[in-house]
Design an enzyme around this catalytic site. Structure first.
Site, PDB file in Angstrom:
ATOM      1  N   SER A   1       0.788  -1.228   0.000  1.00 33.12           N
ATOM      2  CA  SER A   1       0.000   0.000   0.000  1.00 33.12           C
ATOM      3  C   SER A   1       0.822   1.280   0.000  1.00 33.12           C
ATOM      4  O   SER A   1       0.321   2.321  -0.390  1.00 33.12           O
ATOM      5  CB  SER A   1      -0.953  -0.001   1.190  1.00 33.12           C
ATOM      6  OG  SER A   1      -0.230  -0.114   2.391  1.00 33.12           O
TER       7      SER A   1
ATOM      8  N   HIS B   1      -5.389  -4.257  -2.145  1.00 34.11           N
ATOM      9  CA  HIS B   1      -5.138  -3.209  -3.151  1.00 34.11           C
ATOM     10  C   HIS B   1      -5.036  -3.779  -4.561  1.00 34.11           C
ATOM     11  O   HIS B   1      -4.701  -3.058  -5.491  1.00 34.11           O
ATOM     12  CB  HIS B   1      -3.857  -2.441  -2.817  1.00 34.11           C
ATOM     13  CG  HIS B   1      -4.032  -1.446  -1.711  1.00 34.11           C
ATOM     14  ND1 HIS B   1      -4.616  -0.215  -1.905  1.00 34.11           N
ATOM     15  CD2 HIS B   1      -3.724  -1.506  -0.395  1.00 34.11           C
ATOM     16  CE1 HIS B   1      -4.640   0.444  -0.758  1.00 34.11           C
ATOM     17  NE2 HIS B   1      -4.107  -0.313   0.179  1.00 34.11           N
TER      18      HIS B   1
ATOM     19  N   LYS C   1     -12.207  -0.889  -0.548  1.00 32.37           N
ATOM     20  CA  LYS C   1     -11.339  -0.133  -1.463  1.00 32.37           C
ATOM     21  C   LYS C   1     -11.992  -0.038  -2.844  1.00 32.37           C
ATOM     22  O   LYS C   1     -12.942   0.698  -2.992  1.00 32.37           O
ATOM     23  CB  LYS C   1      -9.946  -0.756  -1.450  1.00 32.37           C
ATOM     24  CG  LYS C   1      -9.275  -0.418  -0.107  1.00 32.37           C
ATOM     25  CD  LYS C   1      -7.949  -1.060   0.155  1.00 32.37           C
ATOM     26  CE  LYS C   1      -7.454  -0.563   1.512  1.00 32.37           C
ATOM     27  NZ  LYS C   1      -6.703  -1.550   2.263  1.00 32.37           N
TER      28      LYS C   1
HETATM   29  C1  LIG Z   1      -6.657  -1.742   3.752  1.00 36.02           C
HETATM   30  C2  LIG Z   1      -6.097  -3.069   4.004  1.00 36.02           C
HETATM   31  C3  LIG Z   1      -6.717  -3.926   4.922  1.00 36.02           C
HETATM   32  C4  LIG Z   1      -7.879  -3.505   5.761  1.00 36.02           C
HETATM   33  O1  LIG Z   1      -9.058  -3.508   5.054  1.00 36.02           O
HETATM   34  P1  LIG Z   1     -10.386  -2.916   5.756  1.00 36.02           P
HETATM   35  O2  LIG Z   1     -11.482  -3.552   5.004  1.00 36.02           O
HETATM   36  O3  LIG Z   1     -10.329  -1.437   5.619  1.00 36.02           O
HETATM   37  O4  LIG Z   1     -10.339  -3.337   7.185  1.00 36.02           O
HETATM   38  C5  LIG Z   1      -6.183  -5.196   5.063  1.00 36.02           C
HETATM   39  N1  LIG Z   1      -5.103  -5.584   4.380  1.00 36.02           N
HETATM   40  C6  LIG Z   1      -4.474  -4.770   3.503  1.00 36.02           C
HETATM   41  C7  LIG Z   1      -3.278  -5.264   2.764  1.00 36.02           C
HETATM   42  C8  LIG Z   1      -4.952  -3.477   3.290  1.00 36.02           C
HETATM   43  O5  LIG Z   1      -4.333  -2.685   2.435  1.00 36.02           O
END
Ligand SMILES: *Cc1c(COP(=O)(O)O)cnc(C)c1O
Length: 392
Positions: free
Chosen positions: A180, A208, A239
């Site tokens: 990320s 992502h 996301k």
């Molecule tokens: C954003 C993210 C999460 C968390 O996801 P949420 O649904 O916002 O809790 C978990 N793992 C990774 C790799 C992320 O980038």
């Protein structure tokens, strides 16, 4: 003297070192342009890759679901039952991802906390990329397994570390799919090959990657054509899918097991019918057409080409996550502040989220951005980059 006085001290330290995070207030929906603290700005911060967070179809699906199912789930799914909507989402997600089965959770964070402790325990070993997401790290800690960190995206180091462990233990290798803060992609084929040699379980967190990589945004497994070769896939619905929630994709026996052993599934209520209906509409949208994903990549390529021409260092990104390297954290903060004054919302990221000396502005490209607005943004970046002395 109060027992919570240490909090005042800790907050003071955060503010002194510039690490205290001020949370901006947003008025109205997510989109290319948003109103932040009363000012209209071009939004380069959100994970709303495909613009679905304020999509008409998703919103009407959510409204309809409230009329049919009400607003609250009333208890955890194992006790009060689960709605047909939750089942429909899980079925459609499995079809979309090309997995045998999926099970949904309240968030991606919860999905990681559910699956890792269900798979490994005290006597086992987890091999974890050193830049893995915080929810993976916490899931590993909860499991009480031995945690061995390997160098970021380095299969040689993984091979060396895994060779050093006693073979009679259960091994689990975990990696983010897309990282990320860097925007680079995990070397999943190499990881899968190593796992096979050591009879290790494989797990990838595609938070992502979905809606971004693979055919029509089907994610990292599809990108590398590794269908059926990765044991556990974690996803988020917050996301690219634009709503909220998380899930695990894999074999039917894995998801069956998690209905019995995944603690966030067993002891915390599910997301609401409105959320789930909106997620279903998102999956339907992506299943029907790849046009949003194509738009996302067109925007990404043109923005990154222009930024590189101007002379910015964008690190090792291979995805819409675009780090604009500034080196010094003070410069990153000034850069972000000046961008905001010019009408652009883009976050500065510094230590400890990224290593010291590798501060950056993190730009998130979306299909919702217009080409003209992105070109305009590169010009603002150029002007500020020159004035701050990070462009030659
Ligand atoms: C954003 C993210 C999460 C968390 O996801 P949420 O649904 O916002 O809790 C978990 N793992 C990774 C790799 C992320 O980038």
């Amino acid at each position: 003297m109060n027992t919570l006085d240490f909090i005042t001290e800790e907050l003071g330290k955060l503010k002194e070192s510039g690490l205290f995070v001020n949370i901006r207030a947003i008025e109205g929906p997510q989109g290319a342009w948003i109103t932040v603290d009363g000012k209209k700005v071009f939004n380069l911060c959100s994970n709303n890759y495909l613009g679905l967070a304020n999509d008409t179809q998703l919103k009407s699906a959510a409204k309809k679901a409230i009329e049919t199912y009400g607003v609250g789930p009333a208890a955890v799914r194992t006790i009060a039952g689960t709605t047909t909507l939750h089942k429909e989402l899980e079925r459609k997600l499995a079809l979309f991802k090309g997995a045998e089965s999926t099970i949904s959770f309240q968030s991606g964070f919860c999905a990681n906390l559910a699956v890792i402790p269900a798979i490994v325990g005290e006597d086992d070993v987890v091999f974890s990329d050193e830049l893995n997401h915080a929810s993976i790290i916490d899931g590993c800690r909860l499991s009480r397994a031995k945690i061995v960190r390997y160098e970021h995206c380095n299969p040689k180091d993984l091979q060396a570390k895994i060779s050093g462990e006693k073979k009679d233990k259960r091994f689990l290798i975990i990696t983010d799919g897309v990282f990320s803060m860097e925007g680079d992609i995990a070397p999943l084929p190499e990881i899968v090959a190593i796992a096979r040699n050591f009879r290790a379980i494989t797990m990838v967190d595609d938070a992502h990657g979905e809606g971004v990589l693979g055919r029509g945004g089907r994610g990292i497994i599809d990108h590398f054509n590794l269908h059926g070769k990765v044991d556990i896939e974690v996803g988020t619905l917050s996301k690219a899918f634009g709503v909220v929630g998380g899930y695990i994709a894999g074999s039917k026996r894995l998801t069956d097991y998690l209905t019995q052993k995944g603690r966030p599934f067993l002891f915390s209520s599910a997301v609401t019918a409105a959320d789930v209906a909106a997620c279903i509409a998102a999956v339907d949208t992506l299943t029907a057409s790849d046009s949003l994903v194509k738009q996302l990549w067109e925007n990404t390529t043109s923005f990154q080409e222009k930024m590189r021409q101007i002379g910015f260092n964008l690190g090792h990104t291979k995805t819409p996550i675009t780090p604009v390297m500034t080196g010094d954290v003070k410069i990153a903060k000034d850069f972000s502040q000046q961008l905001f004054e010019e009408g652009i919302f883009a976050q500065a990221i510094g230590y400890p989220t990224v290593p010291a000396g590798e501060a950056r502005i993190r730009v998130m490209i979306s299909a919702a951005h217009s080409r003209d607005d992105l070109v305009w943004a590169t010009k603002r970046f150029e002007k500020i980059g020159k004035s701050l002395g990070i462009l030659r």
